[in-house]
Design a protein around this motif. Structure first.
Motif, short mmCIF file in Angstrom:
data_model
loop_
_atom_site.label_atom_id
_atom_site.label_comp_id
_atom_site.label_asym_id
_atom_site.label_seq_id
_atom_site.Cartn_x
_atom_site.Cartn_y
_atom_site.Cartn_z
N SER A 1 11.40 -17.80 -28.07
CA SER A 1 11.72 -16.50 -28.69
C SER A 1 13.21 -16.18 -28.67
O SER A 1 13.64 -15.19 -29.28
CB SER A 1 10.97 -15.38 -27.95
OG SER A 1 11.54 -15.14 -26.67
N GLU B 1 17.52 -10.63 -21.00
CA GLU B 1 16.10 -10.98 -20.97
C GLU B 1 15.20 -9.83 -21.43
O GLU B 1 14.49 -9.23 -20.63
CB GLU B 1 15.68 -11.45 -19.57
CG GLU B 1 16.55 -12.54 -18.98
CD GLU B 1 16.55 -13.81 -19.80
OE1 GLU B 1 15.46 -14.25 -20.22
OE2 GLU B 1 17.65 -14.36 -20.03
N ARG B 2 15.25 -9.55 -22.72
CA ARG B 2 14.38 -8.57 -23.39
C ARG B 2 14.86 -7.12 -23.24
O ARG B 2 14.26 -6.22 -23.81
CB ARG B 2 12.92 -8.67 -22.93
CG ARG B 2 12.21 -9.94 -23.37
CD ARG B 2 10.84 -10.08 -22.72
NE ARG B 2 10.95 -10.20 -21.28
CZ ARG B 2 11.13 -11.34 -20.62
NH1 ARG B 2 11.21 -12.48 -21.28
NH2 ARG B 2 11.23 -11.35 -19.30
N THR C 1 15.38 -9.83 -14.66
CA THR C 1 15.25 -8.84 -15.73
C THR C 1 14.57 -7.57 -15.24
O THR C 1 13.81 -7.60 -14.27
CB THR C 1 14.43 -9.42 -16.90
OG1 THR C 1 14.35 -8.46 -17.96
CG2 THR C 1 13.03 -9.81 -16.46
N ASP D 1 8.11 -10.01 -18.67
CA ASP D 1 7.11 -10.45 -19.64
C ASP D 1 6.79 -11.91 -19.33
O ASP D 1 7.48 -12.81 -19.81
CB ASP D 1 7.62 -10.28 -21.06
CG ASP D 1 6.59 -10.62 -22.14
OD1 ASP D 1 5.68 -11.44 -21.86
OD2 ASP D 1 6.70 -10.08 -23.26
N ASN E 1 11.60 -6.87 -31.41
CA ASN E 1 12.90 -6.63 -30.80
C ASN E 1 14.06 -7.18 -31.63
O ASN E 1 15.08 -6.51 -31.82
CB ASN E 1 12.92 -7.25 -29.39
CG ASN E 1 13.99 -6.67 -28.50
OD1 ASN E 1 14.23 -5.47 -28.50
ND2 ASN E 1 14.63 -7.53 -27.73
N VAL F 1 10.45 -10.67 -29.49
CA VAL F 1 9.12 -10.21 -29.06
C VAL F 1 9.01 -8.73 -29.39
O VAL F 1 9.98 -7.97 -29.30
CB VAL F 1 8.89 -10.44 -27.55
CG1 VAL F 1 8.79 -11.92 -27.25
CG2 VAL F 1 9.99 -9.80 -26.71
N ASP G 1 6.22 -14.32 -22.39
CA ASP G 1 7.44 -14.71 -23.09
C ASP G 1 8.23 -15.73 -22.27
O ASP G 1 8.76 -16.70 -22.81
CB ASP G 1 8.30 -13.48 -23.37
CG ASP G 1 9.51 -13.81 -24.23
OD1 ASP G 1 9.34 -14.50 -25.25
OD2 ASP G 1 10.63 -13.40 -23.86
N HIS H 1 15.51 -11.62 -27.53
CA HIS H 1 14.18 -12.22 -27.52
C HIS H 1 13.37 -11.62 -28.67
O HIS H 1 13.21 -10.39 -28.77
CB HIS H 1 13.48 -11.93 -26.19
CG HIS H 1 14.07 -12.69 -25.03
ND1 HIS H 1 13.33 -13.53 -24.23
CD2 HIS H 1 15.33 -12.73 -24.55
CE1 HIS H 1 14.10 -14.06 -23.31
NE2 HIS H 1 15.33 -13.58 -23.48
#
Length: 263
Positions: A252, A194-195, A127, A131, A225, A222, A134, A220
């Motif tokens: 998440s 991934e985020r 990613t 994080d 988001n 978090v 996470d 995700h």
């Protein structure tokens, strides 16, 4: 003298037999759930030969393989910036997936560069939006949902970030990609980064959204988001469905499936 290039490791798909290039043998373990009970089934409903699928975060190409298996003649643009993973994706596309083009860039809200975090033992988690907290939460949920504990769990955590790599990758935008490829109609936009989901979506210009029929994104939850992704899609005229796969319950990771009315 230049060293000879070695072929990537190849492993047979479960209950399939086709040999796919992998970063780790565990890469193929997701194939049965992907091919038999795919979170992308709704996203490809009604697509046919010549339709365009944008696969953002393509990893070694198993999702692209699912798309080409289900829709002969589909056109897939597959994006994977991690070096080792991209090499496997390119190998698999060349041998197994007609109609798939491979790109070695990340996608985001603005063009430029970014630092990619790559875990050699868990390459699906590469990613540009790192994080650790996470990641730990999600992998704790996965281990619990699979019933992994004791010594096996301890070994997992010892090896989880072993050999982690960080290096710079190029970042483009969906707007640039569609312009460069002359694409005005996208049958499915698939995202698994991934985020980094929201920046990918923000990389489209306002007038380009009308040409996107469906979106399926792993998101995700978090830092707001998940809500932000759903709100953006609603603002662009999509209806959405949000669900969580059994393996990620307690973590998440959610799937957002979005379609335009009548798509």
């Amino acid at each position: 003298m230049t060293a000879a290039q070695t072929e990537p490791q190849r492993v047979a798909l479960p209950d399939d037999g086709r040999l796919v290039a992998v970063t780790n043998p565990q890469d193929v373990l997701v194939w049965p759930s992907l091919s038999e009970d795919s979170p992308y089934a709704d996203g490809i409903a009604g697509l046919g030969a010549g339709d365009v699928v944008i696969d953002v975060g393509a990893h070694i190409g198993l999702t692209a393989l699912y798309f080409t298996d289900k829709i002969p003649g589909v056109r897939v643009l597959a994006f994977e910036p991690a070096r080792r993973t991209n090499a496997c994706l390119a190998d698999n596309a060349a041998r197994l997936m007609p109609g798939v083009r491979v790109f070695d860039v990340a996608l985001g809200a603005e063009p430029g560069t970014a630092e990619l975090t790559f875990l050699p033992n868990h390459t699906m988690m590469a990613t540009i939006v790192s994080d650790d907290a996470d990641d730990d939460r999600n992998m704790t949920a996965v281990l619990r949902n699979f019933g992994v504990d004791g010594e096996a769990s301890e070994q997992f955590w010892r090896e989880f970030r072993e050999g982690a790599e960080r290096y710079e990758v190029r970042v483009s935008t969906l707007a640039e990609v569609l312009d460069e490829e002359g694409i005005t109609d996208v049958g499915l936009l698939k995202i698994d980064v991934e985020r980094g989901e929201l920046p990918v979506l923000r990389g489209l210009r306002a007038e380009q959204w009308a040409g996107v029929r469906r979106v399926v994104a792993e998101v995700h939850a978090v830092d707001g988001n998940l809500d932000a992704v759903v709100e953006l899609l609603h603002a662009q005229g999509f209806s959405t469905k949000v669900f969580q796969e059994d393996v990620f319950v307690g973590g998440s990771v959610h799937i957002v499936s979005a379609a335009r009315p009548g798509a």
